[in-house]
Design a protein around this motif. Structure first.
Motif, PDB file in Angstrom:
ATOM      1  N   GLY A   9      90.822  33.169  31.650  1.00 17.96           N
ATOM      2  CA  GLY A   9      91.982  34.030  31.714  1.00 17.96           C
ATOM      3  C   GLY A   9      92.706  33.903  33.034  1.00 17.96           C
ATOM      4  N   LEU A  18      97.290  28.682  28.386  1.00 20.82           N
ATOM      5  CA  LEU A  18      95.976  28.919  28.941  1.00 20.82           C
ATOM      6  C   LEU A  18      94.934  28.443  27.940  1.00 20.82           C
ATOM      7  CD1 LEU A  18      96.191  32.530  30.446  1.00 20.82           C
ATOM      8  CD2 LEU A  18      95.879  30.417  31.742  1.00 20.82           C
ATOM      9  N   LEU A  20      91.018  29.357  26.986  1.00 23.85           N
ATOM     10  CA  LEU A  20      89.854  30.196  27.166  1.00 23.85           C
ATOM     11  C   LEU A  20      88.609  29.483  26.657  1.00 23.85           C
ATOM     12  CD1 LEU A  20      91.217  33.657  25.951  1.00 23.85           C
ATOM     13  CD2 LEU A  20      91.445  32.572  28.201  1.00 23.85           C
ATOM     14  N   ARG A  38      91.280  40.628  21.011  1.00 24.18           N
ATOM     15  CA  ARG A  38      91.971  41.051  22.212  1.00 24.18           C
ATOM     16  C   ARG A  38      92.318  42.527  22.119  1.00 24.18           C
ATOM     17  NH1 ARG A  38      97.720  37.764  21.438  1.00 24.18           N
ATOM     18  NH2 ARG A  38      98.567  39.072  19.741  1.00 24.18           N
ATOM     19  N   LEU A  85     102.848  31.158  25.235  1.00 22.26           N
ATOM     20  CA  LEU A  85     102.432  32.540  25.470  1.00 22.26           C
ATOM     21  C   LEU A  85     103.635  33.458  25.648  1.00 22.26           C
ATOM     22  CD1 LEU A  85      99.353  31.849  27.707  1.00 22.26           C
ATOM     23  CD2 LEU A  85      99.328  33.176  25.577  1.00 22.26           C
ATOM     24  N   THR A  90      99.630  39.683  26.358  1.00 23.14           N
ATOM     25  CA  THR A  90      98.869  40.262  27.456  1.00 23.14           C
ATOM     26  C   THR A  90      97.805  41.209  26.927  1.00 23.14           C
ATOM     27  OG1 THR A  90     100.687  40.069  29.034  1.00 23.14           O
ATOM     28  CG2 THR A  90      99.008  41.718  29.503  1.00 23.14           C
ATOM     29  N   TYR A  93      90.871  39.551  26.525  1.00 29.48           N
ATOM     30  CA  TYR A  93      90.398  38.739  25.412  1.00 29.48           C
ATOM     31  C   TYR A  93      88.874  38.710  25.420  1.00 29.48           C
ATOM     32  CZ  TYR A  93      95.054  37.133  24.256  1.00 29.48           C
ATOM     33  OH  TYR A  93      96.365  37.074  23.846  1.00 29.48           O
ATOM     34  N   VAL A 111      94.094  38.205  30.274  1.00 30.90           N
ATOM     35  CA  VAL A 111      95.237  37.313  30.145  1.00 30.90           C
ATOM     36  C   VAL A 111      96.493  38.138  30.373  1.00 30.90           C
ATOM     37  CG1 VAL A 111      96.595  35.875  28.579  1.00 30.90           C
ATOM     38  CG2 VAL A 111      94.097  35.705  28.590  1.00 30.90           C
TER      39      VAL A 111
END
Length: 115
Positions: A9, A18, A20, A38, A85, A90, A93, A111
């Motif tokens: 994150g 991103l 993960l 999330r 994104l 946001t 996660y 995130v």
């Protein structure tokens, strides 16, 4: 015991990406499914994606076409590649490793997507 550890994150601008990672280890050799959830502030936990041990995937409508889940069964590791994104992505996660109805949870990774 089972340990689930996620990472990757961070802070990213809208439109960025991103990746993960989540590694599960311990007494269970293979999990039937692993996935991602999330939770944004003051909102309920939301399912994001899952992948089964034989590679079948599923995604929430909100992330279809932008997120990709993949796996390395030999390492009991899953990845979530997040592209395009948006600020609404946001959240914290959480990774979940499932063994026939029992979820083992990671600690969560933040995130944050700025506009």
């Amino acid at each position: 015991q089972v340990q689930v550890v996620e990472s990757g994150g961070g802070l990213v601008q809208a439109g960025g990406s991103l990746r993960l990672s989540c590694a599960a280890s311990g007494s269970i050799f293979r999990f039937n499914a692993m996935g991602w959830y999330r939770q944004a502030p003051e909102k309920q936990r939301e399912w994001v994606a899952r992948i089964t041990s034989d590679g079948r995937t599923g995604y929430a409508d909100s992330v279809k076409g932008r997120f990709t889940i993949s796996r390395d069964n030999a390492k009991n590791t899953v990845y979530l590649q997040m592209d395009g994104l948006k600020p609404e992505d946001t959240a914290i996660y959480y990774c979940a490793a499932n063994n026939w109805g029992t979820n083992y949870w990671g600690q969560g990774t933040q995130v944050t997507v700025s506009s």
